[in-house]
Each structure stands twice: as structure tokens, then as C-alpha cells.
Design a protein around this motif. Structure first.
Motif, short mmCIF file in Angstrom:
data_model
loop_
_atom_site.label_atom_id
_atom_site.label_comp_id
_atom_site.label_asym_id
_atom_site.label_seq_id
_atom_site.Cartn_x
_atom_site.Cartn_y
_atom_site.Cartn_z
N VAL A 43 -2.29 0.09 4.62
CA VAL A 43 -3.19 0.45 5.72
C VAL A 43 -3.64 1.90 5.57
N ALA A 44 -2.71 2.79 5.21
CA ALA A 44 -3.05 4.21 5.01
C ALA A 44 -4.05 4.35 3.86
N ALA A 45 -3.86 3.59 2.78
CA ALA A 45 -4.79 3.63 1.65
C ALA A 45 -6.16 3.09 2.05
N LEU A 46 -6.20 2.06 2.87
CA LEU A 46 -7.47 1.53 3.36
C LEU A 46 -8.18 2.58 4.20
N ALA A 47 -7.46 3.22 5.12
CA ALA A 47 -8.05 4.26 5.95
C ALA A 47 -8.61 5.39 5.10
N GLU A 48 -7.89 5.75 4.05
CA GLU A 48 -8.37 6.80 3.14
C GLU A 48 -9.65 6.37 2.43
N GLU A 49 -9.73 5.11 2.05
CA GLU A 49 -10.94 4.58 1.42
C GLU A 49 -12.15 4.66 2.34
N LEU A 50 -11.90 4.52 3.64
CA LEU A 50 -12.99 4.51 4.61
C LEU A 50 -13.47 5.90 5.01
N GLN A 51 -12.69 6.92 4.68
CA GLN A 51 -13.07 8.28 5.07
C GLN A 51 -13.96 8.94 4.05
#
Length: 108
Positions: free
Chosen positions: A100-108
Motif C-alpha cells: 500500500v505504501a509503494a502504491l501511494a508512492e507511485e501515485l505521488q
């Protein structure tokens, strides 16, 4: 009802109705307007892409995949319950948090 951390095998909307793949369930929509759908990340057996998250054997609480798999944090999809063919297993919550943290980073 599927839970966060479950790994399921089901339709791949990116490839067509005949193709399926494993998915890591991040969230389900129980008691929400899209009940019956799950937010999921795709898994892959590929190892050459940067940013993939390994799933070590010890991170599986139950079940597993036939081949060594990795989580694709940018491969997010909302999948319908009816598109899921079968349950494959469940991974530790810490691994889901990392995804989830990696997904959030991808979205930023």
C-alpha cells in the motif's frame, strides 16, 4: 468475504476475459456502495522490473502461488467478486502495508 491480505486468482481486465492472474486484496467494499468489489494489486512472476515487491515464503500465512511471485504496486484494479476463480492464500499484513505504501508512492 475476502479479507485484506488474501491472494486470489481471477480475471485480468488488462488482457481480456480469457486471461487470469493472481491478485493481492488490499481492501474490500463491505458495507460500501461498491459491495462485491475488491481493490487489488496484481502479482507477477517476472523479476526484471524495478519496484516489484518480493513475497518470501515465510510471508505466506496460508496457501501460496505455484511459482515465485512478486507484487506489482502500480498494478491496481477494482475486481468484482464474480471475476474471482479461486482463493490462493493469505500473506502477512506487514507485506500488505508495504504494498500500500509503494502504491501511494507511485501515485505521488
Amino acid at each position: 468475504m475476502l479479507e485484506r491480505g488474501d491472494v486470489v486468482y481471477g480475471d485480468d481486465p488488462f488482457k481480456g476475459e480469457e486471461d487470469a492472474r493472481p491478485w493481492l486484496i488490499l481492501s474490500n467494499h463491505d458495507d460500501r456502495s461498491f459491495h462485491g468489489e475488491q481493490i487489488a494489486l496484481t502479482l507477477t512472476t517476472k523479476s526484471w522490473m524495478d519496484g516489484l515487491i518480493d513475497i518470501p515464503e515465510e510471508k505466506w500465512l496460508r496457501g501460496g502461488t505455484p511459482d515465485e511471485s512478486r507484487i506489482v504496486p502500480w498494478g491496481v484494479q477494482s475486481i468484482d467478486h464474480e471475476d474471482i476463480d479461486f482463493w490462493q492464500g493469505q500473506v502477512e499484513s506487514e507485506l500488505v502495508d508495504e504494498a500500500v505504501a509503494a502504491l501511494a508512492e507511485e501515485l505521488q
